[in-house]
Scaffold this motif. Structure first.
Motif, PDB file in Angstrom:
ATOM      1  N   LEU A  44       0.973  -1.116  -0.232  1.00 49.08           N
ATOM      2  CA  LEU A  44      -0.043  -0.062  -0.001  1.00 49.08           C
ATOM      3  C   LEU A  44       0.859   1.234  -0.113  1.00 49.08           C
ATOM      4  N   GLU A  45       1.960   1.131   0.553  1.00 50.12           N
ATOM      5  CA  GLU A  45       2.926   2.367   0.793  1.00 50.12           C
ATOM      6  C   GLU A  45       3.928   2.353  -0.568  1.00 50.12           C
ATOM      7  N   TRP A  46       4.485   1.173  -0.927  1.00 48.72           N
ATOM      8  CA  TRP A  46       5.556   1.248  -1.551  1.00 48.72           C
ATOM      9  C   TRP A  46       5.267   0.514  -2.988  1.00 48.72           C
ATOM     10  N   GLY A  47       3.877  -0.205  -3.151  1.00 51.48           N
ATOM     11  CA  GLY A  47       3.579  -0.882  -4.423  1.00 51.48           C
ATOM     12  C   GLY A  47       4.078  -0.044  -5.503  1.00 51.48           C
ATOM     13  N   ASP A  48       3.744   1.115  -5.715  1.00 54.94           N
ATOM     14  CA  ASP A  48       3.944   1.977  -7.049  1.00 54.94           C
ATOM     15  C   ASP A  48       5.537   2.376  -7.095  1.00 54.94           C
ATOM     16  N   VAL A  49       6.302   2.119  -6.163  1.00 58.86           N
ATOM     17  CA  VAL A  49       7.557   2.598  -6.302  1.00 58.86           C
ATOM     18  C   VAL A  49       8.493   1.580  -6.628  1.00 58.86           C
ATOM     19  N   ASN A  50       9.551   1.528  -8.034  1.00 58.19           N
ATOM     20  CA  ASN A  50      10.326   0.656  -8.405  1.00 58.19           C
ATOM     21  C   ASN A  50      11.351   0.057  -7.762  1.00 58.19           C
ATOM     22  N   TRP A  51      11.655  -1.129  -7.761  1.00 55.40           N
ATOM     23  CA  TRP A  51      12.933  -1.585  -7.054  1.00 55.40           C
ATOM     24  C   TRP A  51      14.192  -1.174  -7.994  1.00 55.40           C
ATOM     25  N   SER A  52      15.261  -1.116  -7.322  1.00 56.06           N
ATOM     26  CA  SER A  52      16.442  -0.824  -8.186  1.00 56.06           C
ATOM     27  C   SER A  52      17.065  -2.083  -8.644  1.00 56.06           C
ATOM     28  N   GLU A  53      18.025  -2.168  -9.379  1.00 52.57           N
ATOM     29  CA  GLU A  53      18.728  -3.170  -9.716  1.00 52.57           C
ATOM     30  C   GLU A  53      19.275  -4.048  -8.457  1.00 52.57           C
ATOM     31  N   SER A  54      19.491  -5.199  -8.639  1.00 53.23           N
ATOM     32  CA  SER A  54      20.328  -6.077  -7.486  1.00 53.23           C
ATOM     33  C   SER A  54      21.717  -5.549  -7.425  1.00 53.23           C
ATOM     34  N   PHE A  55      22.143  -5.501  -6.054  1.00 53.79           N
ATOM     35  CA  PHE A  55      23.439  -5.157  -5.606  1.00 53.79           C
ATOM     36  C   PHE A  55      24.324  -6.000  -6.424  1.00 53.79           C
ATOM     37  N   VAL A  56      25.513  -5.407  -6.682  1.00 55.06           N
ATOM     38  CA  VAL A  56      26.828  -6.379  -7.429  1.00 55.06           C
ATOM     39  C   VAL A  56      28.065  -6.297  -6.221  1.00 55.06           C
ATOM     40  N   ASP A  57      28.926  -6.816  -6.538  1.00 54.45           N
ATOM     41  CA  ASP A  57      30.360  -6.621  -5.754  1.00 54.45           C
ATOM     42  C   ASP A  57      30.575  -5.318  -5.749  1.00 54.45           C
ATOM     43  N   ILE A  58      31.452  -4.693  -4.945  1.00 58.61           N
ATOM     44  CA  ILE A  58      31.755  -3.398  -4.912  1.00 58.61           C
ATOM     45  C   ILE A  58      32.833  -3.310  -5.967  1.00 58.61           C
ATOM     46  N   GLU A  59      33.451  -4.114  -6.360  1.00 63.33           N
ATOM     47  CA  GLU A  59      34.598  -3.830  -7.492  1.00 63.33           C
ATOM     48  C   GLU A  59      34.210  -4.178  -8.906  1.00 63.33           C
ATOM     49  N   GLY A  60      32.859  -4.461  -8.941  1.00 65.05           N
ATOM     50  CA  GLY A  60      32.088  -4.364 -10.280  1.00 65.05           C
ATOM     51  C   GLY A  60      32.195  -6.014 -11.018  1.00 65.05           C
ATOM     52  N   ASP A  61      32.176  -6.058 -12.091  1.00 59.56           N
ATOM     53  CA  ASP A  61      31.795  -7.497 -12.651  1.00 59.56           C
ATOM     54  C   ASP A  61      32.860  -8.119 -12.835  1.00 59.56           C
ATOM     55  N   THR A  62      34.295  -7.851 -12.350  1.00 58.36           N
ATOM     56  CA  THR A  62      35.335  -8.756 -12.351  1.00 58.36           C
ATOM     57  C   THR A  62      35.407  -9.607 -11.330  1.00 58.36           C
ATOM     58  N   LYS A  63      34.261  -9.486 -10.369  1.00 59.10           N
ATOM     59  CA  LYS A  63      33.998 -10.179  -9.208  1.00 59.10           C
ATOM     60  C   LYS A  63      32.691 -10.976  -9.249  1.00 59.10           C
ATOM     61  N   PRO A  64      32.498 -12.089  -8.582  1.00 60.94           N
ATOM     62  CA  PRO A  64      31.172 -12.681  -8.702  1.00 60.94           C
ATOM     63  C   PRO A  64      30.271 -12.109  -8.063  1.00 60.94           C
ATOM     64  N   LEU A  65      29.009 -12.477  -8.522  1.00 64.37           N
ATOM     65  CA  LEU A  65      27.848 -11.690  -8.060  1.00 64.37           C
ATOM     66  C   LEU A  65      27.572 -12.119  -6.497  1.00 64.37           C
ATOM     67  N   PRO A  66      26.813 -11.136  -5.843  1.00 67.41           N
ATOM     68  CA  PRO A  66      26.748 -11.528  -4.284  1.00 67.41           C
ATOM     69  C   PRO A  66      26.129 -12.968  -4.138  1.00 67.41           C
ATOM     70  N   THR A  67      26.117 -13.437  -2.956  1.00 64.53           N
ATOM     71  CA  THR A  67      25.639 -14.696  -2.589  1.00 64.53           C
ATOM     72  C   THR A  67      24.190 -14.348  -2.424  1.00 64.53           C
ATOM     73  N   TYR A  68      23.874 -13.059  -1.802  1.00 64.20           N
ATOM     74  CA  TYR A  68      22.531 -13.216  -1.461  1.00 64.20           C
ATOM     75  C   TYR A  68      21.847 -11.676  -2.014  1.00 64.20           C
ATOM     76  N   LYS A  69      20.725 -11.854  -2.456  1.00 59.63           N
ATOM     77  CA  LYS A  69      20.090 -10.499  -3.192  1.00 59.63           C
ATOM     78  C   LYS A  69      19.860  -9.377  -2.250  1.00 59.63           C
ATOM     79  N   THR A  70      20.244  -8.265  -2.783  1.00 63.28           N
ATOM     80  CA  THR A  70      19.821  -7.107  -2.074  1.00 63.28           C
ATOM     81  C   THR A  70      19.296  -5.913  -3.109  1.00 63.28           C
ATOM     82  N   HIS A  71      18.304  -5.143  -2.758  1.00 65.33           N
ATOM     83  CA  HIS A  71      18.030  -4.185  -3.769  1.00 65.33           C
ATOM     84  C   HIS A  71      17.141  -3.352  -2.825  1.00 65.33           C
TER      85      HIS A  71
END
Length: 343
Positions: A44-71
């Motif tokens: 009801l409060e957040w349903g119209d608000v879009n999620w961001s992209e999922s988080f990635v490693d701080i160093e970028g795509d030279t590193k594996p994707l995170p083990t657990y999802k965050t957005h």
């Protein structure tokens, strides 16, 4: 030429860490409904608000994707800038209960806000799953010698956490923890352009970080996993919204862009404005780093610097200023304390 140059600059600035050609971006709309800060990301409060992209490693795509999802989700109204986050996690734990302790010694969620986008006078906020917070005001990045102002507090801040599982109990598996934060404009505008809330279409530099430690079950609770070779805990994982290229959050020039809109969430959409001068800014950062390295070896700055941009350089014994005109027609400057601004 600009795209090729930008890629080369990013590789140089980030010590060969791969980052995005343009930082992550988000359109932040006004809230359609009042938001109750209880940690629950209610539709009801957040349903119209879009999620961001999922988080990635701080160093970028030279590193594996995170083990657990965050957005994350972002919204705003006349009083607050709202942030909601969902952190998937089978082992929800936290120990720190004292405000303004070093929260990232626990698993945590962090927010960084640079209202003017000039690398100076920015905010840092951290919280753990117990809703213990650490709020700091940073005068300038640590690389430029400024300490964090720990005594500063965000007056009127609201934050809350919801646990989907049982915190600090290793006998079961948890699902996630979610959080909500309301940052009052009365505080944020102190470091904002003209000391005000954002105007329609204005962009602030923002980033989010999640620190996650490897843990093991121990006597019904959790303990950090120890590296047998060093006798110390393994390094933490750093997962972020906009990758930094290196393990360093205090590079405001690589934070994401949040564009504020007066349109209400779910009632329309705006076009995001890409920063057409971003490649020039990154070139200025590269030259800033070059000047710092040269000074460390020679105790002086260089008057002449090589660049594909028509840069100008001014130096004194202990200071420098580098500037050039960007694609937008603005002249962008960087100084010896990595402050970036335009005229």
């Amino acid at each position: 030429m600009r795209t090729t140059l930008l890629i080369a600059l990013l590789l140089t600035v980030f010590s060969l860490g791969k980052a995005q050609n343009h930082p992550s971006s988000y359109l932040c709309y006004k809230t359609s409904n009042p938001i109750n800060i209880d940690g629950l990301i209610d539709d009801l409060e957040w349903g119209d608000v879009n999620w961001s992209e999922s988080f990635v490693d701080i160093e970028g795509d030279t590193k594996p994707l995170p083990t657990y999802k965050t957005h994350v989700k972002m919204a705003w109204d006349e009083d607050y800038f709202y942030v909601a986050a969902e952190l998937n996690e089978p082992n929800v734990w936290a120990n720190l209960k004292q405000r303004d302790t070093v929260i990232f010694y626990d698993n945590d969620f962090e927010v960084f806000i640079d209202p003017q986008g000039d690398n100076h006078r920015y905010y840092e906020f951290e919280m753990n799953a117990l809703n213990t917070i650490w709020d700091l005001l940073i005068a300038k990045p640590y690389r430029d010698g400024a300490p964090a102002i720990n005594a500063w507090d965000i007056k009127g801040l609201k934050s809350a956490v919801a646990i989907y599982g049982t915190i600090n109990d290793s006998s079961d598996k948890d699902d996630k923890w979610t959080l909500e934060i309301a940052f009052p404009w009365e505080v944020l505008k102190q470091c904002a352009p003209e000391q005000r809330k954002p105007k329609n279409g204005e962009q602030w530099r923002v980033n989010f970080s999640r620190v996650n430690w490897d843990v093991k079950a121990e006597k019904g609770a959790y303990a950090k996993c120890i590296d047998p070779e060093t006798g110390k805990s393994y390094p933490e994982h750093n997962w972020v919204w906009s990758p930094q290229g290196v393990v360093a959050m205090h590079q405001p020039e690589t934070w994401g862009y949040v564009q504020f809109s007066t349109t209400k969430a779910g009632e329309g959409s705006d076009a995001f404005k890409i920063d057409e001068d971003y490649s020039l800014k990154m070139e200025l950062v590269r030259l800033y780093n070059q000047q710092k390295q040269y000074f460390n070896k020679n105790t002086s700055y260089q008057k002449k610097l090589e660049s594909d941009y028509p840069i100008q350089v001014e130096i004194t014994k202990k200071q420098f200023l580098i500037y050039a005109k960007g694609e937008s027609g603005k002249i962008w400057y960087i100084d010896h304390e990595s402050r970036i601004w335009s005229e």
